[in-house]
Write a protein that holds these residues in place. Structure first.
Motif, PDB file in Angstrom:
ATOM      1  N   MET A   1       0.844  -1.167   0.000  1.00 36.77           N
ATOM      2  CA  MET A   1       0.000   0.000   0.000  1.00 36.77           C
ATOM      3  C   MET A   1       0.896   1.240   0.000  1.00 36.77           C
ATOM      4  O   MET A   1       1.875   1.307   0.728  1.00 36.77           O
ATOM      5  N   THR A   2       0.562   2.223  -0.806  1.00 36.44           N
ATOM      6  CA  THR A   2       1.357   3.439  -0.868  1.00 36.44           C
ATOM      7  C   THR A   2       0.781   4.506   0.056  1.00 36.44           C
ATOM      8  O   THR A   2      -0.416   4.527   0.329  1.00 36.44           O
ATOM      9  N   ASN A   3       1.652   5.379   0.518  1.00 31.40           N
ATOM     10  CA  ASN A   3       1.228   6.481   1.372  1.00 31.40           C
ATOM     11  C   ASN A   3       0.601   7.583   0.530  1.00 31.40           C
ATOM     12  O   ASN A   3       1.007   7.792  -0.612  1.00 31.40           O
ATOM     13  N   PRO A   4      -0.376   8.317   1.082  1.00 28.91           N
ATOM     14  CA  PRO A   4      -0.948   9.431   0.336  1.00 28.91           C
ATOM     15  C   PRO A   4       0.099  10.527   0.171  1.00 28.91           C
ATOM     16  O   PRO A   4       1.029  10.622   0.975  1.00 28.91           O
ATOM     17  N   PRO A   5      -0.040  11.373  -0.854  1.00 29.20           N
ATOM     18  CA  PRO A   5       0.929  12.456  -1.045  1.00 29.20           C
ATOM     19  C   PRO A   5       0.939  13.404   0.157  1.00 29.20           C
ATOM     20  O   PRO A   5      -0.067  13.578   0.839  1.00 29.20           O
ATOM     21  N   GLU A   6       2.074  13.989   0.392  1.00 27.12           N
ATOM     22  CA  GLU A   6       2.247  14.932   1.489  1.00 27.12           C
ATOM     23  C   GLU A   6       1.525  16.236   1.164  1.00 27.12           C
ATOM     24  O   GLU A   6       1.514  16.682   0.021  1.00 27.12           O
ATOM     25  N   THR A   7       0.915  16.863   2.156  1.00 25.90           N
ATOM     26  CA  THR A   7       0.260  18.154   1.992  1.00 25.90           C
ATOM     27  C   THR A   7       1.009  19.185   2.817  1.00 25.90           C
ATOM     28  O   THR A   7       1.267  18.973   4.001  1.00 25.90           O
ATOM     29  N   ILE A   8       1.351  20.301   2.173  1.00 28.61           N
ATOM     30  CA  ILE A   8       2.063  21.391   2.835  1.00 28.61           C
ATOM     31  C   ILE A   8       1.199  22.635   2.752  1.00 28.61           C
ATOM     32  O   ILE A   8       0.736  23.005   1.664  1.00 28.61           O
ATOM     33  N   PHE A   9       0.977  23.288   3.884  1.00 28.77           N
ATOM     34  CA  PHE A   9       0.207  24.528   3.921  1.00 28.77           C
ATOM     35  C   PHE A   9       1.178  25.699   3.872  1.00 28.77           C
ATOM     36  O   PHE A   9       2.198  25.693   4.558  1.00 28.77           O
ATOM     37  N   THR A  10       0.858  26.696   3.044  1.00 28.39           N
ATOM     38  CA  THR A  10       1.758  27.811   2.823  1.00 28.39           C
ATOM     39  C   THR A  10       1.009  29.135   2.791  1.00 28.39           C
ATOM     40  O   THR A  10      -0.196  29.162   2.522  1.00 28.39           O
ATOM     41  N   ASP A  11       1.735  30.220   3.047  1.00 31.42           N
ATOM     42  CA  ASP A  11       1.172  31.566   2.979  1.00 31.42           C
ATOM     43  C   ASP A  11       1.430  32.209   1.622  1.00 31.42           C
ATOM     44  O   ASP A  11       0.932  33.289   1.344  1.00 31.42           O
ATOM     45  N   SER A  12       2.226  31.568   0.790  1.00 35.77           N
ATOM     46  CA  SER A  12       2.664  32.154  -0.474  1.00 35.77           C
ATOM     47  C   SER A  12       1.964  31.510  -1.671  1.00 35.77           C
ATOM     48  O   SER A  12       1.727  30.300  -1.681  1.00 35.77           O
ATOM     49  N   HIS A  13       1.674  32.312  -2.693  1.00 34.87           N
ATOM     50  CA  HIS A  13       1.085  31.794  -3.922  1.00 34.87           C
ATOM     51  C   HIS A  13       2.126  31.083  -4.783  1.00 34.87           C
ATOM     52  O   HIS A  13       1.778  30.292  -5.654  1.00 34.87           O
ATOM     53  N   ARG A  14       3.397  31.378  -4.568  1.00 35.76           N
ATOM     54  CA  ARG A  14       4.480  30.776  -5.350  1.00 35.76           C
ATOM     55  C   ARG A  14       5.333  29.923  -4.419  1.00 35.76           C
ATOM     56  O   ARG A  14       5.839  30.398  -3.403  1.00 35.76           O
ATOM     57  N   VAL A  15       5.489  28.655  -4.778  1.00 40.30           N
ATOM     58  CA  VAL A  15       6.238  27.713  -3.943  1.00 40.30           C
ATOM     59  C   VAL A  15       7.224  26.942  -4.803  1.00 40.30           C
ATOM     60  O   VAL A  15       7.065  26.843  -6.023  1.00 40.30           O
ATOM     61  N   SER A  16       8.242  26.388  -4.168  1.00 37.47           N
ATOM     62  CA  SER A  16       9.185  25.531  -4.888  1.00 37.47           C
ATOM     63  C   SER A  16       9.148  24.140  -4.278  1.00 37.47           C
ATOM     64  O   SER A  16       8.845  23.972  -3.097  1.00 37.47           O
ATOM     65  N   CYS A  17       9.456  23.151  -5.099  1.00 36.41           N
ATOM     66  CA  CYS A  17       9.498  21.768  -4.636  1.00 36.41           C
ATOM     67  C   CYS A  17      10.683  21.073  -5.281  1.00 36.41           C
ATOM     68  O   CYS A  17      10.903  21.187  -6.491  1.00 36.41           O
TER      69      CYS A  17
END
Length: 65
Positions: A1-17
């Protein structure tokens, strides 16, 4: 079984990954750094690792409800 994708909460409209933010050793173990823009849906998902970035207080933020 795979884990669900990680969720990150942010204050910015532009993010990097880079897929390796929390991995010791950095981006060498993740994927190329990409810049993502959160749109009117209030979230964006990384095309490499499916990590979801949710704008705090936005339409997709279930914590604010």
């Amino acid at each position: 079984m795979t884990n669900p994708p990680e969720t990150i909460f942010t204050d910015s409209h532009r993010v990097s990954c880079d897929g390796a933010t929390d991995i010791r050793g950095g981006a060498a173990l993740g994927h190329p750094r990409v810049w993502l823009e959160i749109d009117e849906k209030g979230f964006v998902e990384c095309g490499y690792c499916d990590r979801r970035f949710v704008l705090k207080g936005g339409p997709a933020d279930q914590q604010a409800a």
